[in-house]
Scaffold this active site. Structure first.
Site, PDB file in Angstrom:
ATOM      1  N   HIS A   7       0.845  -1.198   0.000  1.00 46.20           N
ATOM      2  CA  HIS A   7       0.000   0.000   0.000  1.00 46.20           C
ATOM      3  C   HIS A   7       0.878   1.245   0.000  1.00 46.20           C
ATOM      4  O   HIS A   7       1.320   1.720   1.048  1.00 46.20           O
ATOM      5  CB  HIS A   7      -0.902  -0.020   1.241  1.00 46.20           C
ATOM      6  CG  HIS A   7      -1.908   1.092   1.311  1.00 46.20           C
ATOM      7  ND1 HIS A   7      -3.265   0.865   1.308  1.00 46.20           N
ATOM      8  CD2 HIS A   7      -1.767   2.430   1.397  1.00 46.20           C
ATOM      9  CE1 HIS A   7      -3.911   2.027   1.391  1.00 46.20           C
ATOM     10  NE2 HIS A   7      -3.011   2.992   1.452  1.00 46.20           N
ATOM     11  N   GLU A 189     -10.757   4.286   7.258  1.00 44.78           N
ATOM     12  CA  GLU A 189      -9.648   5.171   7.629  1.00 44.78           C
ATOM     13  C   GLU A 189     -10.241   6.420   8.273  1.00 44.78           C
ATOM     14  O   GLU A 189     -10.287   6.528   9.496  1.00 44.78           O
ATOM     15  CB  GLU A 189      -8.808   5.512   6.396  1.00 44.78           C
ATOM     16  CG  GLU A 189      -7.625   6.435   6.687  1.00 44.78           C
ATOM     17  CD  GLU A 189      -6.948   6.938   5.427  1.00 44.78           C
ATOM     18  OE1 GLU A 189      -5.847   7.513   5.570  1.00 44.78           O
ATOM     19  OE2 GLU A 189      -7.511   6.802   4.319  1.00 44.78           O
ATOM     20  N   ASP A 267       2.066   4.089   2.876  1.00 45.86           N
ATOM     21  CA  ASP A 267       0.999   4.953   2.353  1.00 45.86           C
ATOM     22  C   ASP A 267       1.553   6.074   1.472  1.00 45.86           C
ATOM     23  O   ASP A 267       1.658   5.918   0.262  1.00 45.86           O
ATOM     24  CB  ASP A 267       0.159   5.491   3.504  1.00 45.86           C
ATOM     25  CG  ASP A 267      -1.223   5.944   3.082  1.00 45.86           C
ATOM     26  OD1 ASP A 267      -1.578   5.739   1.914  1.00 45.86           O
ATOM     27  OD2 ASP A 267      -1.962   6.490   3.928  1.00 45.86           O
ATOM     28  N   ASP A 268       1.893   7.205   2.058  1.00 44.90           N
ATOM     29  CA  ASP A 268       2.460   8.360   1.345  1.00 44.90           C
ATOM     30  C   ASP A 268       3.653   8.848   2.164  1.00 44.90           C
ATOM     31  O   ASP A 268       3.554   9.856   2.891  1.00 44.90           O
ATOM     32  CB  ASP A 268       1.423   9.470   1.195  1.00 44.90           C
ATOM     33  CG  ASP A 268       0.161   8.997   0.488  1.00 44.90           C
ATOM     34  OD1 ASP A 268       0.175   8.926  -0.747  1.00 44.90           O
ATOM     35  OD2 ASP A 268      -0.824   8.681   1.187  1.00 44.90           O
TER      36      ASP A 268
END
Length: 329
Positions: A7, A189, A267-268
Protein backbone atom coordinates in the site's frame (compact mmCIF):
# COMPACT_ATOMS: atom_id res chain seq x y z
CA UNK A 1 14.69 -7.88 8.02
CA UNK A 2 12.97 -8.41 4.65
CA UNK A 3 9.92 -6.21 4.21
CA UNK A 4 7.00 -6.29 1.77
CA UNK A 5 4.77 -3.32 1.01
CA UNK A 6 1.27 -3.58 -0.43
CA UNK A 7 0.00 0.00 0.00
CA UNK A 8 1.88 3.00 -1.35
CA UNK A 9 0.71 5.75 -3.69
CA UNK A 10 3.45 6.46 -6.22
CA UNK A 11 2.94 10.23 -6.38
CA UNK A 12 2.66 10.24 -2.58
CA UNK A 13 6.14 8.73 -2.43
CA UNK A 14 7.72 11.74 -4.14
CA UNK A 15 10.46 13.36 -2.03
CA UNK A 16 10.03 17.14 -1.72
CA UNK A 17 13.43 17.79 -3.32
CA UNK A 18 12.42 15.83 -6.43
CA UNK A 19 9.12 17.70 -6.64
CA UNK A 20 10.85 21.08 -6.35
CA UNK A 21 13.38 20.15 -9.04
CA UNK A 22 10.72 18.95 -11.48
CA UNK A 23 8.60 22.02 -10.72
CA UNK A 24 11.50 24.21 -11.85
CA UNK A 25 11.99 22.03 -14.93
CA UNK A 26 8.35 22.33 -16.01
CA UNK A 27 7.61 25.82 -14.71
CA UNK A 28 5.06 24.70 -12.12
CA UNK A 29 4.36 26.99 -9.16
CA UNK A 30 4.70 24.96 -5.96
CA UNK A 31 5.29 27.90 -3.60
CA UNK A 32 2.25 26.98 -1.50
CA UNK A 33 2.98 23.27 -1.46
CA UNK A 34 5.65 23.36 1.26
CA UNK A 35 5.98 24.76 4.77
CA UNK A 36 8.88 26.81 6.10
CA UNK A 37 10.85 23.66 6.90
CA UNK A 38 10.52 22.48 3.31
CA UNK A 39 8.05 19.67 4.10
CA UNK A 40 4.65 19.23 2.48
CA UNK A 41 2.14 21.65 3.98
CA UNK A 42 -1.23 20.22 5.03
CA UNK A 43 -3.34 20.19 8.18
CA UNK A 44 -6.19 17.69 7.69
CA UNK A 45 -7.34 15.01 5.27
CA UNK A 46 -8.82 17.48 2.77
CA UNK A 47 -5.72 19.66 2.66
CA UNK A 48 -3.57 16.53 2.42
CA UNK A 49 -5.40 15.51 -0.76
CA UNK A 50 -4.85 19.02 -2.14
CA UNK A 51 -1.14 18.81 -1.35
CA UNK A 52 -0.95 15.34 -2.88
CA UNK A 53 -2.54 16.56 -6.11
CA UNK A 54 -0.14 19.53 -6.13
CA UNK A 55 2.89 17.24 -5.91
CA UNK A 56 1.48 14.91 -8.57
CA UNK A 57 1.08 17.82 -10.99
CA UNK A 58 4.86 18.27 -11.47
CA UNK A 59 5.31 14.84 -13.08
CA UNK A 60 4.85 15.45 -16.79
CA UNK A 61 6.97 12.94 -18.77
CA UNK A 62 7.73 9.23 -18.88
CA UNK A 63 11.22 9.89 -17.52
CA UNK A 64 9.81 11.98 -14.64
CA UNK A 65 7.85 8.94 -13.52
CA UNK A 66 10.79 6.63 -14.11
CA UNK A 67 12.91 8.78 -11.82
CA UNK A 68 10.19 8.83 -9.17
CA UNK A 69 9.80 5.04 -9.18
CA UNK A 70 13.54 4.40 -9.20
CA UNK A 71 14.07 6.90 -6.38
CA UNK A 72 11.39 5.36 -4.18
CA UNK A 73 12.30 1.73 -4.77
CA UNK A 74 16.00 2.42 -4.28
CA UNK A 75 15.32 4.08 -0.91
CA UNK A 76 13.00 1.22 0.05
CA UNK A 77 15.56 -1.43 -0.88
CA UNK A 78 18.06 0.28 1.42
CA UNK A 79 15.63 -0.46 4.28
CA UNK A 80 15.21 -4.12 3.39
CA UNK A 81 12.11 -3.94 1.20
CA UNK A 82 12.12 -6.82 -1.29
CA UNK A 83 8.75 -6.18 -2.96
CA UNK A 84 6.39 -3.23 -3.26
CA UNK A 85 3.01 -2.71 -4.88
CA UNK A 86 2.35 0.94 -5.73
CA UNK A 87 -0.96 2.55 -6.57
CA UNK A 88 -1.09 4.38 -9.89
CA UNK A 89 -3.90 6.64 -11.06
CA UNK A 90 -5.33 6.86 -14.59
CA UNK A 91 -7.06 10.02 -13.37
CA UNK A 92 -3.76 11.68 -12.44
CA UNK A 93 -2.31 10.76 -15.83
CA UNK A 94 -5.34 12.24 -17.57
CA UNK A 95 -5.34 15.42 -15.52
CA UNK A 96 -1.60 15.95 -16.03
CA UNK A 97 -1.91 15.32 -19.77
CA UNK A 98 0.55 12.43 -20.03
CA UNK A 99 -0.57 9.40 -22.09
CA UNK A 100 -1.43 6.56 -19.72
CA UNK A 101 0.94 4.18 -21.48
CA UNK A 102 3.80 6.64 -20.89
CA UNK A 103 2.70 7.11 -17.29
CA UNK A 104 2.80 3.44 -16.34
CA UNK A 105 5.63 2.77 -18.77
CA UNK A 106 7.83 5.29 -17.01
CA UNK A 107 7.05 3.80 -13.60
CA UNK A 108 7.93 0.34 -14.88
CA UNK A 109 11.18 1.70 -16.39
CA UNK A 110 12.17 3.03 -12.97
CA UNK A 111 11.14 -0.18 -11.21
CA UNK A 112 13.24 -2.27 -13.58
CA UNK A 113 16.26 -0.07 -13.02
CA UNK A 114 15.84 -0.37 -9.24
CA UNK A 115 15.40 -4.15 -9.47
CA UNK A 116 18.53 -4.51 -11.61
CA UNK A 117 20.58 -2.45 -9.16
CA UNK A 118 19.10 -3.54 -5.82
CA UNK A 119 16.94 -6.65 -6.27
CA UNK A 120 13.66 -5.00 -5.19
CA UNK A 121 10.59 -6.05 -7.20
CA UNK A 122 7.87 -3.54 -8.04
CA UNK A 123 4.31 -3.98 -9.30
CA UNK A 124 1.40 -1.64 -10.12
CA UNK A 125 -2.20 -1.37 -8.91
CA UNK A 126 -4.26 1.16 -10.93
CA UNK A 127 -7.01 2.74 -8.90
CA UNK A 128 -10.05 4.95 -8.85
CA UNK A 129 -9.90 8.37 -7.19
CA UNK A 130 -13.16 8.22 -5.24
CA UNK A 131 -13.60 11.99 -4.98
CA UNK A 132 -13.73 12.28 -8.78
CA UNK A 133 -17.00 10.33 -8.80
CA UNK A 134 -18.47 7.07 -10.17
CA UNK A 135 -18.62 8.11 -13.83
CA UNK A 136 -14.92 9.00 -13.93
CA UNK A 137 -14.24 5.74 -12.09
CA UNK A 138 -15.66 3.70 -14.98
CA UNK A 139 -13.36 5.49 -17.41
CA UNK A 140 -10.38 4.85 -15.11
CA UNK A 141 -11.24 1.15 -14.98
CA UNK A 142 -11.57 0.96 -18.77
CA UNK A 143 -8.19 2.64 -19.14
CA UNK A 144 -6.59 0.25 -16.67
CA UNK A 145 -7.85 -2.94 -18.33
CA UNK A 146 -6.89 -1.64 -21.78
CA UNK A 147 -3.25 -1.55 -20.65
CA UNK A 148 -2.69 -4.85 -18.84
CA UNK A 149 1.07 -5.06 -18.96
CA UNK A 150 2.61 -7.83 -16.79
CA UNK A 151 3.47 -5.43 -13.99
CA UNK A 152 -0.20 -4.52 -13.46
CA UNK A 153 -1.40 -6.97 -10.82
CA UNK A 154 -4.58 -5.54 -9.29
CA UNK A 155 -7.13 -2.73 -9.14
CA UNK A 156 -8.38 -0.54 -6.32
CA UNK A 157 -9.91 2.68 -5.05
CA UNK A 158 -8.47 5.52 -2.99
CA UNK A 159 -9.46 9.15 -2.47
CA UNK A 160 -11.90 10.80 -0.11
CA UNK A 161 -13.81 8.04 1.66
CA UNK A 162 -16.46 10.53 2.78
CA UNK A 163 -17.77 11.09 -0.75
CA UNK A 164 -20.22 8.87 -2.65
CA UNK A 165 -21.64 5.52 -1.59
CA UNK A 166 -19.20 2.69 -2.24
CA UNK A 167 -21.87 0.73 -4.13
CA UNK A 168 -21.83 3.45 -6.80
CA UNK A 169 -18.37 2.23 -7.81
CA UNK A 170 -19.39 -1.40 -8.30
CA UNK A 171 -19.65 -1.03 -12.12
CA UNK A 172 -16.06 0.21 -12.32
CA UNK A 173 -14.82 -2.59 -10.08
CA UNK A 174 -16.71 -5.16 -12.14
CA UNK A 175 -14.81 -4.07 -15.25
CA UNK A 176 -11.53 -4.83 -13.47
CA UNK A 177 -12.85 -8.00 -11.83
CA UNK A 178 -14.02 -9.42 -15.15
CA UNK A 179 -10.55 -8.68 -16.56
CA UNK A 180 -9.09 -10.95 -13.88
CA UNK A 181 -7.61 -8.30 -11.59
CA UNK A 182 -7.75 -8.92 -7.82
CA UNK A 183 -9.30 -6.01 -5.93
CA UNK A 184 -8.57 -3.76 -2.98
CA UNK A 185 -10.25 -0.61 -1.72
CA UNK A 186 -9.58 2.04 0.90
CA UNK A 187 -12.13 1.95 3.73
CA UNK A 188 -12.22 2.39 7.49
CA UNK A 189 -9.65 5.17 7.63
CA UNK A 190 -11.39 8.53 8.05
CA UNK A 191 -14.77 6.75 8.17
CA UNK A 192 -15.80 4.11 10.68
CA UNK A 193 -16.54 0.41 10.69
CA UNK A 194 -19.65 0.81 8.55
CA UNK A 195 -17.43 1.97 5.67
CA UNK A 196 -15.54 -1.33 5.82
CA UNK A 197 -18.74 -3.36 5.97
CA UNK A 198 -20.27 -1.47 3.05
CA UNK A 199 -17.15 -2.11 1.00
CA UNK A 200 -17.20 -5.84 1.73
CA UNK A 201 -20.90 -5.98 0.86
CA UNK A 202 -20.56 -4.05 -2.42
CA UNK A 203 -17.22 -5.17 -3.85
CA UNK A 204 -15.45 -8.56 -4.21
CA UNK A 205 -12.28 -7.26 -2.58
CA UNK A 206 -9.48 -9.45 -1.22
CA UNK A 207 -7.85 -6.61 0.70
CA UNK A 208 -8.88 -3.38 2.41
CA UNK A 209 -6.66 -0.32 2.40
CA UNK A 210 -6.33 0.71 6.05
CA UNK A 211 -9.52 -0.89 7.45
CA UNK A 212 -8.40 -0.19 11.01
CA UNK A 213 -11.69 1.41 12.07
CA UNK A 214 -13.18 -2.09 11.82
CA UNK A 215 -12.02 -2.44 15.43
CA UNK A 216 -15.13 -0.46 16.38
CA UNK A 217 -17.35 -3.46 15.54
CA UNK A 218 -16.53 -6.89 16.99
CA UNK A 219 -18.79 -8.71 14.52
CA UNK A 220 -17.01 -7.03 11.62
CA UNK A 221 -13.63 -8.01 13.03
CA UNK A 222 -14.81 -11.63 13.15
CA UNK A 223 -16.02 -11.35 9.56
CA UNK A 224 -12.64 -10.05 8.39
CA UNK A 225 -10.89 -12.93 10.14
CA UNK A 226 -13.34 -15.56 8.91
CA UNK A 227 -13.23 -14.36 5.30
CA UNK A 228 -9.44 -13.90 5.25
CA UNK A 229 -9.66 -10.27 4.16
CA UNK A 230 -6.23 -8.65 4.42
CA UNK A 231 -5.80 -5.18 5.93
CA UNK A 232 -3.15 -2.90 4.44
CA UNK A 233 -2.34 -1.10 7.70
CA UNK A 234 -0.38 2.17 7.72
CA UNK A 235 0.21 3.18 11.36
CA UNK A 236 2.41 6.20 10.62
CA UNK A 237 -0.19 7.60 8.26
CA UNK A 238 -3.01 6.95 10.74
CA UNK A 239 -1.28 8.91 13.49
CA UNK A 240 -0.25 11.75 11.18
CA UNK A 241 -3.84 12.11 9.95
CA UNK A 242 -5.15 11.80 13.52
CA UNK A 243 -7.22 8.69 12.87
CA UNK A 244 -5.80 7.74 16.29
CA UNK A 245 -4.15 10.07 18.77
CA UNK A 246 -1.24 7.84 19.78
CA UNK A 247 0.49 4.74 18.51
CA UNK A 248 -0.57 3.01 21.70
CA UNK A 249 -4.19 3.54 20.61
CA UNK A 250 -3.65 1.91 17.21
CA UNK A 251 -5.57 -1.39 16.82
CA UNK A 252 -2.91 -3.23 14.76
CA UNK A 253 -2.14 -5.73 17.53
CA UNK A 254 -5.78 -6.15 18.58
CA UNK A 255 -6.81 -6.92 15.01
CA UNK A 256 -3.92 -9.33 14.57
CA UNK A 257 -4.69 -11.06 17.87
CA UNK A 258 -8.31 -11.46 16.70
CA UNK A 259 -7.15 -13.41 13.67
CA UNK A 260 -7.28 -10.64 11.07
CA UNK A 261 -4.44 -10.71 8.54
CA UNK A 262 -2.58 -7.40 8.88
CA UNK A 263 0.34 -5.95 6.95
CA UNK A 264 2.56 -2.89 7.35
CA UNK A 265 2.78 -0.13 4.74
CA UNK A 266 3.96 3.46 4.33
CA UNK A 267 1.00 4.95 2.35
CA UNK A 268 2.46 8.36 1.35
CA UNK A 269 5.81 8.29 3.14
CA UNK A 270 7.24 11.83 2.81
CA UNK A 271 3.85 13.38 3.56
CA UNK A 272 3.68 11.44 6.82
CA UNK A 273 7.39 11.55 7.72
CA UNK A 274 7.72 7.79 7.45
CA UNK A 275 9.20 4.89 5.50
CA UNK A 276 8.87 1.13 5.54
CA UNK A 277 11.76 0.93 7.96
CA UNK A 278 9.99 3.32 10.30
CA UNK A 279 6.70 1.40 10.04
CA UNK A 280 8.40 -1.79 11.19
CA UNK A 281 10.12 0.13 14.00
CA UNK A 282 6.77 1.60 15.06
CA UNK A 283 5.26 -1.88 15.16
CA UNK A 284 8.16 -3.14 17.28
CA UNK A 285 8.41 -0.17 19.64
CA UNK A 286 4.75 0.78 20.04
CA UNK A 287 2.47 -1.97 18.72
CA UNK A 288 3.75 -4.97 20.66
CA UNK A 289 5.40 -6.80 17.77
CA UNK A 290 8.52 -8.88 18.35
CA UNK A 291 11.07 -9.46 15.60
CA UNK A 292 9.52 -12.90 14.99
CA UNK A 293 6.08 -11.26 14.78
CA UNK A 294 7.38 -8.84 12.16
CA UNK A 295 8.85 -11.59 10.05
CA UNK A 296 5.41 -13.22 10.17
CA UNK A 297 3.89 -9.91 9.02
CA UNK A 298 6.22 -9.94 6.03
CA UNK A 299 5.28 -13.56 5.34
CA UNK A 300 1.59 -12.65 5.44
CA UNK A 301 2.19 -9.78 3.03
CA UNK A 302 3.94 -12.13 0.60
CA UNK A 303 0.89 -14.40 0.63
CA UNK A 304 -1.47 -11.41 0.24
CA UNK A 305 0.47 -9.83 -2.62
CA UNK A 306 -1.30 -9.71 -5.98
CA UNK A 307 1.80 -10.94 -7.84
CA UNK A 308 2.08 -14.15 -9.89
CA UNK A 309 3.07 -17.45 -8.30
CA UNK A 310 6.62 -17.38 -9.67
CA UNK A 311 7.29 -13.99 -8.09
CA UNK A 312 5.72 -15.14 -4.84
CA UNK A 313 8.03 -18.16 -4.79
CA UNK A 314 11.04 -15.86 -5.23
CA UNK A 315 9.86 -13.72 -2.32
CA UNK A 316 9.30 -16.76 -0.10
CA UNK A 317 12.82 -17.91 -0.87
CA UNK A 318 14.23 -14.54 0.16
CA UNK A 319 12.46 -14.77 3.51
CA UNK A 320 13.71 -18.28 4.26
CA UNK A 321 16.22 -18.30 7.08
CA UNK A 322 14.37 -15.51 8.87
CA UNK A 323 11.45 -17.70 9.92
CA UNK A 324 11.52 -21.49 10.45
CA UNK A 325 7.83 -22.13 9.77
CA UNK A 326 6.54 -20.22 6.77
CA UNK A 327 2.73 -19.75 6.67
CA UNK A 328 0.98 -20.79 3.47
CA UNK A 329 -2.38 -20.01 1.95
Amino acid sequence: MPKVELHCHIEGAAPPDLVRRLARKHGVDVSRLFDEAGDYAWSDFSSFITAYDGAAAVFRTREDYAELAETYLTASAAEGVIYTEVFVSPDHARRTGIPYEDYIGGIVDGMRRAEAAHGIVGRLIPLIERHFGPRTAVEAAKTAVAHLIPEVVGFGMAGDERLHAVAEFAPAFMIAHEAGLPLTSHAGEVMGAESVRATLDALPVRRIGHGVRAIEDAALVRRLADEGVVLECCPGSNIALKVFDRFEDHPFKALKDAGVIVTLNSDDPPFFWTSMGREYRIAHDHLGQSEADLVAVTAAAIEAAFCDDATRARLRARLQGHEPAFPRG
